[in-house]
Write a protein that holds these residues in place. Structure first.
Motif, PDB file in Angstrom:
ATOM      1  N   VAL A 592     -21.664  -4.699  37.299  1.00  0.00           N
ATOM      2  CA  VAL A 592     -23.071  -4.381  38.160  1.00  0.00           C
ATOM      3  C   VAL A 592     -22.968  -5.438  39.268  1.00  0.00           C
ATOM      4  N   GLY A 593     -22.395  -6.728  39.091  1.00  0.00           N
ATOM      5  CA  GLY A 593     -22.529  -7.399  40.502  1.00  0.00           C
ATOM      6  C   GLY A 593     -21.546  -7.232  41.362  1.00  0.00           C
ATOM      7  N   ASN A 594     -20.311  -6.285  41.098  1.00  0.00           N
ATOM      8  CA  ASN A 594     -19.288  -6.139  41.810  1.00  0.00           C
ATOM      9  C   ASN A 594     -19.612  -5.508  43.174  1.00  0.00           C
ATOM     10  N   ASP A 595     -19.004  -5.684  44.274  1.00  0.00           N
ATOM     11  CA  ASP A 595     -19.428  -4.791  45.533  1.00  0.00           C
ATOM     12  C   ASP A 595     -18.843  -3.564  45.458  1.00  0.00           C
ATOM     13  N   GLY A 596     -17.770  -3.229  44.525  1.00  0.00           N
ATOM     14  CA  GLY A 596     -17.035  -1.925  44.508  1.00  0.00           C
ATOM     15  C   GLY A 596     -17.590  -1.290  43.208  1.00  0.00           C
ATOM     16  N   SER A 597     -17.216  -1.804  42.176  1.00  0.00           N
ATOM     17  CA  SER A 597     -17.421  -1.146  40.855  1.00  0.00           C
ATOM     18  C   SER A 597     -18.836  -0.927  40.428  1.00  0.00           C
ATOM     19  N   GLY A 598     -19.682  -1.856  41.328  1.00  0.00           N
ATOM     20  CA  GLY A 598     -21.154  -1.758  41.087  1.00  0.00           C
ATOM     21  C   GLY A 598     -21.875  -0.602  41.684  1.00  0.00           C
ATOM     22  N   GLU A 599     -21.172  -0.045  42.701  1.00  0.00           N
ATOM     23  CA  GLU A 599     -21.847   1.003  43.511  1.00  0.00           C
ATOM     24  C   GLU A 599     -22.278   2.113  42.428  1.00  0.00           C
ATOM     25  N   ARG A 600     -21.333   2.486  41.439  1.00  0.00           N
ATOM     26  CA  ARG A 600     -21.637   3.636  40.579  1.00  0.00           C
ATOM     27  C   ARG A 600     -23.046   3.650  39.901  1.00  0.00           C
ATOM     28  N   TYR A 601     -23.353   2.336  39.733  1.00  0.00           N
ATOM     29  CA  TYR A 601     -24.856   2.003  39.162  1.00  0.00           C
ATOM     30  C   TYR A 601     -25.908   2.578  39.965  1.00  0.00           C
ATOM     31  N   TYR A 602     -25.727   2.027  41.261  1.00  0.00           N
ATOM     32  CA  TYR A 602     -26.661   2.288  42.482  1.00  0.00           C
ATOM     33  C   TYR A 602     -26.669   3.843  42.581  1.00  0.00           C
ATOM     34  N   GLU A 603     -25.629   4.462  42.715  1.00  0.00           N
ATOM     35  CA  GLU A 603     -25.802   6.013  42.916  1.00  0.00           C
ATOM     36  C   GLU A 603     -26.116   6.710  41.876  1.00  0.00           C
ATOM     37  N   ARG A 604     -26.118   6.335  40.491  1.00  0.00           N
ATOM     38  CA  ARG A 604     -26.972   6.710  39.406  1.00  0.00           C
ATOM     39  C   ARG A 604     -28.337   6.506  39.466  1.00  0.00           C
ATOM     40  N   MET A 605     -28.924   5.448  40.020  1.00  0.00           N
ATOM     41  CA  MET A 605     -30.089   5.045  40.270  1.00  0.00           C
ATOM     42  C   MET A 605     -30.848   5.928  41.211  1.00  0.00           C
ATOM     43  N   GLU A 606     -30.077   5.890  42.480  1.00  0.00           N
ATOM     44  CA  GLU A 606     -30.601   6.701  43.516  1.00  0.00           C
ATOM     45  C   GLU A 606     -31.047   8.189  43.284  1.00  0.00           C
ATOM     46  N   ARG A 607     -30.064   8.709  42.255  1.00  0.00           N
ATOM     47  CA  ARG A 607     -30.543  10.215  41.837  1.00  0.00           C
ATOM     48  C   ARG A 607     -31.289  10.149  40.634  1.00  0.00           C
TER      49      ARG A 607
END
Length: 731
Positions: A592-607
């Protein structure tokens, strides 16, 4: 039907007789068998009709209007028998409707069964016009149903007529088809005998269709061979045999047709009944047809129920190379010689049929279209590689380095020596990969080394990241030295090595330097790079993520009231913003804290597919403990602590999370449940794709396990949300 012309027809108004009957027929209360009280009367509607210009106009009057001295009808139904049309005018709202009579807005839904009034003259007129010998309303409803059925049939025929035209070119079955199916396609045969003391000497062979001598002493259900035809049989005693059905066998018939040729698939079996033994009844049903044109492009059909109306041939997807519905069976041979010289001359299908005996021709052609080199492979005697062509066509396809090359040796990227070695070992794709590495390096790889790699489940593609700097022998020796730091697993050492090299490249470290790629303490250096990759400004990363996902901070604020909950030992809190999520991930050293792999969690929260929450100990509310990923209804997708691990204490926390789910189930709204349903669908699709792709975790304590299995084990469905009041309100 033109509405203006319909409105010009004579008006139908209520008669004095209708008004008198309605006035005297006042509603009365009546108790039903189920204890309900309802208002009933003798007539719920009144009818009048007129026929003019080929149109039948039927007016419907409501009794409550007639009792108030109203004269205008509630509905006017227009019927055109010749043009097979009908339409209704709603006088109450002054709108037209194409609904059938029973779909109009009636005060009482079942009035039309008996309770309506119409004069004998009008009823006779309706029956005569429609030529339907039923009561007036039933005659109208029957006409409307017939019209709708005809319209539906016309719509269906626009789709089915091209199919039927395609099916017209399918030839008749050969005259000996049933006998061939009975003798060749169905391979289960019996010898029926009468029990005799000392053993039966003769019995009836279902293949020979005659009495044959029996050698030895037969027993009921004993397997053996017929002494005449030499086919395998099962012995059956008449006295103990009853109803029986053979296994279902598949049979194929390939015939020429107008466009090219058709492959027809049949399913067949035999049924034996006690009263008719040893005779049997043959069942043979055609279930699939695929027509191939001159360019061998397929059009497939299956026999099934079409739109819940009738059984017929229905268009479907052609067989693909990974089609799991493929069933091997015998192929009718008399049509093959001519096809081999003409329609099938560019394929090896006929030779394959003669070699294998039992195949699925459609599956063969699908693989052949996807992987033309398949025929060269099986003709070269590479049996293992041939099986992989049908089982994992794409895997073999990736091993074809030069698809346009006419010779198989060149297409596989080998030389004559390597190809002969592949044939000698009857190699599969794994062996082929190592031989391709050998050809590329120009140095031989011994059979002993190949066996070592196979034992440790290391494939040629696994070492491509380093094979340009180290030979396979050096790689083996390096892994042997490193395995003691990885619980004796060479494969785990290799996976960590791959991850280490990938991080080194990402950090712009010179991986061509031997001191880098052949590091002595691999595990220690790997963990150092993990920490180095995590380093960087939290504020800058949070600012970058907030700019890319502008709604996440606002969503975090919305989560505070709905999902926060605390007990004596544990509590669930929502993050204040993206910065808090990144900080939590960095402190726990997970993705969750990684710059790359953590982005999928923000994408899911965004939608709003899933949200990040924090599980904390109540007496240490500021210290990170576990990070949760949840769906909008409280379903927990993941719960992870330091380095993406789970410890034994999570079992106690799981009980708390169950209670937390019950609490928030009462807080959910209909919107939350709708989002949760969409999230569940996306999650299930993701799991299916992960299983299909066989995605494996490469680092950490879960390394080597399938990612889908780990996520499934972590899942905690919120079953309480199904019973929540919000769901009832949403429904």
């Amino acid at each position: 039907m033109k509405k203006r012309a319909l409105m010009a027809l004579p008006k139908l108004t209520a008669t004095d007789e209708m008004k008198q009957i309605a006035t005297s027929d006042l509603p009365r209360k009546e108790k039903t068998d189920y204890g309900y009280v309802r208002e009933v009367c003798e007539y719920y509607t009144y009818l009048r009709c007129i026929k003019q210009d080929g149109i039948l106009k039927v007016a419907f009057f409501f009794p409550e209007h007639l009792r108030l001295d109203g004269s205008n009808p509630a509905y006017e139904v227009y019927l055109d028998k010749e043009n097979r049309q009908f339409i209704t005018y709603n006088s109450l709202i002054q709108k037209w409707s194409e609904s059938k009579l029973d779909r109009l807005d009636w005060k009482r839904q079942y009035w039309y069964t008996k309770a309506y009034w119409i004069s004998d003259e009008d009823e006779t007129s309706i029956q005569a016009y429609l030529n339907i010998n039923k009561k007036a309303v039933e005659a109208i409803r029957q006409f409307q149903r017939d019209v709708r059925d005809e319209q539906l049939e016309q719509r269906h025929r626009r789709e089915t007529d091209p199919w039927d035209k395609d099916m017209e070119q399918v030839p008749e079955l050969p005259k000996d088809w049933n006998r061939w199916v009975n003798k060749v396609a169905i391979q289960q045969n019996y010898i029926y005998y009468h029990y005799k003391k000392g053993g039966a000497k003769t019995g009836y062979c279902t293949y020979c269709e005659k009495e044959v001598p029996i050698k030895g002493h037969p027993h009921h259900n004993q397997e053996g061979y017929c002494s005449c035809c030499r086919h395998p049989v099962v012995f059956k005693a008449y006295g103990r045999a009853g109803y029986m059905q053979t296994e279902k066998y598949f049979a194929y018939l390939i015939q020429r047709c107008k466009d090219g040729f058709v492959v027809r698939e049949f399913q067949a079996d035999r049924t034996y009944r006690k009263e008719s033994l040893p005779n049997s009844k043959l069942y043979c049903q055609e279930i699939r047809r695929t027509i191939y044109d001159r360019e061998l492009k397929p059009r497939s059909y299956y026999w099934g129920m079409y739109k819940q109306r009738n059984m017929r041939w229905i268009s479907c997807s052609p067989c693909s190379y990974d089609w799991h519905g493929a069933e091997n069976g015998r192929v009718y041979g008399k049509t093959l010689p001519h096809l081999e010289k003409h329609e099938l001359r560019c394929t090896g299908l006929v030779q394959w049929i003669r070699k294998q005996k039992s195949i699925d021709p459609e599956s063969y052609l699908a693989v052949w279209r996807r992987l033309p080199q398949m025929e060269q492979i099986w003709k070269s005697g590479l049996s293992k590689l041939t099986k992989e062509c049908f089982k994992n066509c794409d895997v073999v396809r990736q091993m074809i380095l030069y698809p346009e090359a006419p010779r198989l040796i060149r297409a596989l990227g080998l030389d004559s020596q390597g190809f002969n070695r592949l044939r000698q070992m009857d190699g599969d794709t794994e062996d082929l990969g190592w031989l391709q590495v050998e050809k590329k390096r120009g140095k031989p790889i011994t059979n002993e080394l190949l066996r070592w790699f196979r034992i440790h489940k290391i494939r040629a593609k696994d070492i491509l990241f380093i094979v340009d700097r180290m030979s396979p022998l050096q790689i083996r020796n390096y892994l042997q030295k490193q395995k003691k730091y990885f619980d004796g697993s060479c494969r785990q050492a290799l996976i960590t090595w791959q991850d280490y090299m990938a991080m080194a490249q990402r950090l712009h470290i010179d991986t061509s330097d031997e001191i880098i790629y052949r590091v002595r303490k691999l595990r220690q250096r790997h963990d150092e790079l993990v920490i180095q990759c995590e380093a960087g400004s939290l504020e800058l990363q949070a600012e970058k993520m907030a700019e890319k996902y502008p709604n996440v901070d606002g969503i975090c604020r919305e989560l505070q009231k709905k999902y926060t909950y605390a007990e004596e030992e544990y509590m669930v809190v929502a993050p204040e913003n993206i910065f808090a999520i990144i900080k939590e991930g960095r402190m726990l050293h997970h993705c969750v804290g990684n710059d790359g792999s953590g982005e999928r969690y923000y994408e899911r929260m965004e939608r709003r597919e899933s949200f990040i929450l924090f599980l904390r100990r109540t007496d240490e509310p500021e210290d990170p403990y576990y990070t949760l990923e949840i769906e909008p209804d409280g379903t927990v997708r993941q719960k992870r602590t330091l380095f993406d691990r789970q410890h034994e204490d999570i079992e106690q926390a799981t009980d708390f999370l169950r209670r937390w789910q019950k609490v928030i189930a009462e807080r959910l709204t209909g919107r939350d449940l709708k989002l949760a349903a969409e999230s569940r669908i996306l999650r299930e699709k993701e799991f299916i794709q992960l299983k299909k792709d066989r995605v494996i975790i490469h680092t950490g304590h879960l390394a080597g396990r399938l990612l889908a299995d780990v996520l499934m084990a972590d899942l905690m469905e919120n079953t309480d949300s199904i019973q929540s009041p919000a769901l009832a309100a949403a429904a």
